[in-house]
Design a protein around this motif. Structure first.
Motif, PDB file in Angstrom:
ATOM      1  N   GLY A   9       0.864  -1.062   0.084  1.00 22.54           N
ATOM      2  CA  GLY A   9       0.101   0.171   0.031  1.00 22.54           C
ATOM      3  C   GLY A   9       0.931   1.117   0.001  1.00 22.54           C
ATOM      4  N   GLY A  10       0.780   1.830  -1.046  1.00 22.72           N
ATOM      5  CA  GLY A  10       1.557   3.366  -1.236  1.00 22.72           C
ATOM      6  C   GLY A  10       0.761   4.496  -1.017  1.00 22.72           C
ATOM      7  N   GLY A  11      -0.445   4.486  -0.219  1.00 25.59           N
ATOM      8  CA  GLY A  11      -1.092   5.575   0.217  1.00 25.59           C
ATOM      9  C   GLY A  11      -0.361   6.429   1.451  1.00 25.59           C
ATOM     10  N   VAL A  12      -0.837   7.361   1.954  1.00 22.05           N
ATOM     11  CA  VAL A  12      -0.104   8.099   2.984  1.00 22.05           C
ATOM     12  C   VAL A  12       0.299   7.406   4.154  1.00 22.05           C
ATOM     13  CG1 VAL A  12      -2.265   9.194   4.161  1.00 22.05           C
ATOM     14  CG2 VAL A  12      -0.211  10.125   4.278  1.00 22.05           C
ATOM     15  N   VAL A  13      -0.458   6.371   4.612  1.00 27.07           N
ATOM     16  CA  VAL A  13      -0.277   5.626   5.793  1.00 27.07           C
ATOM     17  C   VAL A  13       0.789   4.568   5.529  1.00 27.07           C
ATOM     18  CG1 VAL A  13      -1.194   3.631   7.426  1.00 27.07           C
ATOM     19  CG2 VAL A  13      -2.568   5.842   6.740  1.00 27.07           C
ATOM     20  N   GLY A  14       0.811   3.923   4.387  1.00 21.67           N
ATOM     21  CA  GLY A  14       1.668   3.042   3.864  1.00 21.67           C
ATOM     22  C   GLY A  14       3.005   3.687   3.641  1.00 21.67           C
ATOM     23  N   LEU A  15       3.050   4.929   3.217  1.00 14.67           N
ATOM     24  CA  LEU A  15       4.395   5.621   2.852  1.00 14.67           C
ATOM     25  C   LEU A  15       4.905   6.084   4.230  1.00 14.67           C
ATOM     26  CD1 LEU A  15       3.559   7.495  -0.360  1.00 14.67           C
ATOM     27  CD2 LEU A  15       5.289   6.184   0.092  1.00 14.67           C
ATOM     28  N   ALA A  16       4.222   6.427   5.115  1.00 10.58           N
ATOM     29  CA  ALA A  16       4.855   6.735   6.602  1.00 10.58           C
ATOM     30  C   ALA A  16       5.118   5.609   7.239  1.00 10.58           C
ATOM     31  CB  ALA A  16       3.552   7.673   7.238  1.00 10.58           C
ATOM     32  N   SER A  17       4.589   4.607   7.051  1.00 13.86           N
ATOM     33  CA  SER A  17       5.182   3.353   7.970  1.00 13.86           C
ATOM     34  C   SER A  17       6.313   2.596   7.204  1.00 13.86           C
ATOM     35  CB  SER A  17       3.898   2.150   7.766  1.00 13.86           C
ATOM     36  OG  SER A  17       2.724   2.547   8.361  1.00 13.86           O
ATOM     37  N   GLY A  18       6.392   2.683   5.708  1.00 18.04           N
ATOM     38  CA  GLY A  18       7.504   2.504   5.156  1.00 18.04           C
ATOM     39  C   GLY A  18       8.681   3.285   5.288  1.00 18.04           C
ATOM     40  N   LEU A  19       8.410   4.705   5.432  1.00 12.53           N
ATOM     41  CA  LEU A  19       9.641   5.632   5.783  1.00 12.53           C
ATOM     42  C   LEU A  19       9.943   5.323   7.113  1.00 12.53           C
ATOM     43  CD1 LEU A  19      11.082   7.796   4.505  1.00 12.53           C
ATOM     44  CD2 LEU A  19       9.497   9.567   5.411  1.00 12.53           C
ATOM     45  N   ALA A  20       9.221   5.216   8.099  1.00  8.87           N
ATOM     46  CA  ALA A  20       9.466   4.777   9.510  1.00  8.87           C
ATOM     47  C   ALA A  20      10.521   3.369   9.724  1.00  8.87           C
ATOM     48  CB  ALA A  20       8.484   4.627  10.329  1.00  8.87           C
ATOM     49  N   LEU A 382      -3.874  10.799  10.884  1.00  7.93           N
ATOM     50  CA  LEU A 382      -3.298   9.867  11.521  1.00  7.93           C
ATOM     51  C   LEU A 382      -1.938   9.071  11.319  1.00  7.93           C
ATOM     52  CD1 LEU A 382      -6.282   7.913  13.274  1.00  7.93           C
ATOM     53  CD2 LEU A 382      -4.735   9.705  14.395  1.00  7.93           C
ATOM     54  N   ALA A 383      -1.518   9.337   9.784  1.00  5.41           N
ATOM     55  CA  ALA A 383      -0.500   8.730   9.187  1.00  5.41           C
ATOM     56  C   ALA A 383       0.959   8.603   9.968  1.00  5.41           C
ATOM     57  CB  ALA A 383      -0.359   9.278   7.700  1.00  5.41           C
ATOM     58  N   PRO A 384       1.151   9.907  10.285  1.00  5.34           N
ATOM     59  CA  PRO A 384       2.552  10.035  11.094  1.00  5.34           C
ATOM     60  C   PRO A 384       2.725   9.323  12.197  1.00  5.34           C
ATOM     61  CG  PRO A 384       2.038  12.071   9.968  1.00  5.34           C
ATOM     62  CD  PRO A 384       0.677  11.398   9.920  1.00  5.34           C
ATOM     63  N   ILE A 385       1.606   9.301  13.238  1.00  7.22           N
ATOM     64  CA  ILE A 385       1.649   8.727  14.348  1.00  7.22           C
ATOM     65  C   ILE A 385       1.528   7.035  14.078  1.00  7.22           C
ATOM     66  CG2 ILE A 385      -0.787   9.014  14.748  1.00  7.22           C
ATOM     67  CD1 ILE A 385       2.096   8.741  17.331  1.00  7.22           C
ATOM     68  N   THR A 386       0.890   6.833  13.149  1.00  8.41           N
ATOM     69  CA  THR A 386       0.767   5.502  12.773  1.00  8.41           C
ATOM     70  C   THR A 386       1.822   4.926  12.270  1.00  8.41           C
ATOM     71  OG1 THR A 386      -1.573   5.490  11.958  1.00  8.41           O
ATOM     72  CG2 THR A 386      -0.336   3.576  11.198  1.00  8.41           C
ATOM     73  N   GLY A 387       2.674   5.686  11.591  1.00 12.26           N
ATOM     74  CA  GLY A 387       4.215   5.264  11.211  1.00 12.26           C
ATOM     75  C   GLY A 387       5.005   4.988  12.070  1.00 12.26           C
ATOM     76  N   GLU A 388       4.855   5.750  13.036  1.00  7.32           N
ATOM     77  CA  GLU A 388       5.622   5.845  14.554  1.00  7.32           C
ATOM     78  C   GLU A 388       5.381   4.396  15.143  1.00  7.32           C
ATOM     79  OE1 GLU A 388       5.683   9.443  16.994  1.00  7.32           O
ATOM     80  OE2 GLU A 388       6.468  10.492  15.482  1.00  7.32           O
ATOM     81  N   ILE A 389       4.135   4.053  15.200  1.00 11.53           N
ATOM     82  CA  ILE A 389       3.598   2.814  16.043  1.00 11.53           C
ATOM     83  C   ILE A 389       4.146   1.555  15.132  1.00 11.53           C
ATOM     84  CG2 ILE A 389       1.705   1.529  16.628  1.00 11.53           C
ATOM     85  CD1 ILE A 389       0.220   4.319  16.914  1.00 11.53           C
TER      86      ILE A 389
END
Length: 418
Positions: A9-20, A382-389
């Motif tokens: 998934g390359g939406g904002v949540v996927g990208l934030a998680s991948g970047l983390a 919630l994308a950035p905080i989800t990525g941190e989680i």
């Protein structure tokens, strides 16, 4: 040896998680099936909505639903031809709206949203692209004094978490009157909510940052399967790979993708519509305007003005309804907004679970699988905080926010809550 991760998934949540994960030293590969960026991540209102701490799965929302039906001029559409999708969802939503469930969900969502803006600040500061995040608040307007009195009272009694609002002052009244051609019947301004300046720039910035730390982006479709008690990923029909970590962040497609692993995720496509005007006279730095009577939010982006609305429950791939775009255009005309056609039209599917809480956690059925989807209207927020989680879970650390309420096992079936 460097640990590996595949993010689906390359939406904002996927990208934030991948970047983390990539920033934590993992060899991260992100699989994205939507090269044209038609997902909700890139067509939303750009609003960092930290005020929306009360889940929509509530007794109040269910009681008021008949009055909000599209057929009665409202924003809620339940297409008759798609009842097989929305009827089971509505039944589960009623169960999730029980007072105890609602209060538990609100507490969990409130804690998550309390960290959303600090996480966004950290996230924005970490990106090479400057000026993506604006913290100018937003306006809520009403079309009549009676609606204004009722609406303001509702906000005064609502739990808005860390968000705060005030009645507009004289300068704000003049600004809105200049835009609308008349004084608003009533308006408040939230002071500390946020906005993304440009969704396309955000997408480019996230992909660039991901690649800069060694991440790889693969355009194609992924499939999950269980391989020896772990999650295996097949990309475009290739043999399944079993990386150290798999992150499922595929939005509305996540329910179907995770099913082969034994998980139940009763997700629905909550479809939203927008129109964009490249020709306009909208002030450059005016925060988003929510016309609450019409369930419409208007956002000034860097290169256009966008009006968005509607909650249409159904199948993600069903044909869009042109009547929704026509109604948006009529709202713009009736309000006298300085937006001129021809309008660009878009429809996208928000990924929504019946309790209006996201699914964030580690799988109890495949030890290497992490999931982060179902963020409904709050994916951007919630994308950035989800990525941190997700980053913390991958490293075996305690997440920065308690996530028990977001465990996917809440939908596991008999003996569970839904």
């Amino acid at each position: 040896m460097q640990k590996t991760a595949i993010i689906i998934g390359g939406g904002v949540v996927g990208l934030a998680s991948g970047l983390a994960l990539a920033r934590r030293g993992l060899a991260a590969r992100l699989v994205e099936a939507d090269p044209d960026r038609r997902a909700a991540s890139w067509g939303n209102a750009g609003h960092v909505a930290i005020e929306q701490v009360e889940p929509l799965a509530s007794r109040a929302a269910i009681r008021s639903a008949p009055g909000w039906l599209f057929s009665r001029g409202g924003a809620l559409a339940l297409p008759p031809g798609q009842w097989r999708a929305w009827a089971p969802f509505a039944w589960r939503m009623m169960g999730a709206a029980r007072p105890h469930r609602f209060e538990t969900g609100k507490a969990a969502l409130s804690a998550l949203l309390a960290e959303a803006m600090p996480a966004w600040r950290r996230f924005a500061e970490s990106l090479p692209e400057r000026g993506l995040l604006r913290e100018d608040g937003h306006y809520v307007l009403w079309g009549s004094p009676a609606a204004a009195m009722k609406g303001r009272a509702a906000w005064a009694n609502a739990d808005t978490g860390t968000a705060r609002f005030h009645d507009i002052d004289e300068g704000e009244r003049r600004t809105l009157a200049s835009l609308l051609g008349a004084d608003p019947a009533g308006a408040i301004r939230f002071e500390n909510t946020g906005q993304i300046d440009d969704l396309s720039r955000l997408a480019e910035a996230l992909e660039t940052a991901f690649r800069a730390v060694g991440g790889e982006i693969v355009r194609g479709r992924a499939r999950l399967e269980l391989v020896g008690g772990r999650a295996g990923v097949s990309i475009e029909g290739s043999a399944a790979e079993v990386p150290d970590h798999v992150v499922l962040a595929a939005g509305v497609r996540s329910g179907g993708l995770i099913a082969p692993l034994g998980h139940r995720a009763p997700i629905i496509a909550e479809r939203g519509y927008h129109i964009r005007a490249r020709s306009h006279d909208w002030p450059a730095h005016l925060p988003p305007l929510v016309f609450e009577d019409r369930s419409m939010i208007v956002t000034r982006y860097a290169d256009c003005v966008q009006a968005a609305s509607f909650v249409e429950l159904g199948e993600p791939d069903a044909a869009p309804d042109p009547a929704k775009w026509a109604r948006l255009e009529r709202h713009v005309l009736e309000l006298g907004l300085p937006m001129r056609g021809p309008f660009e039209r878009w429809m996208g599917a928000r990924p929504t679970l019946p309790d209006y809480l996201p699914a964030i956690g580690r799988s109890a059925r495949a030890g290497n699988l992490l999931y982060a989807f179902g963020h409904q209207h709050l994916g951007l927020t919630l994308a950035p905080i989800t990525g941190e989680i997700v980053g913390a879970l991958a490293m075996g650390e305690r997440p920065p926010v308690k996530i028990d309420a977001f465990d996917l096992e809440r939908f596991a079936g008999r003996g569970r809550r839904t």
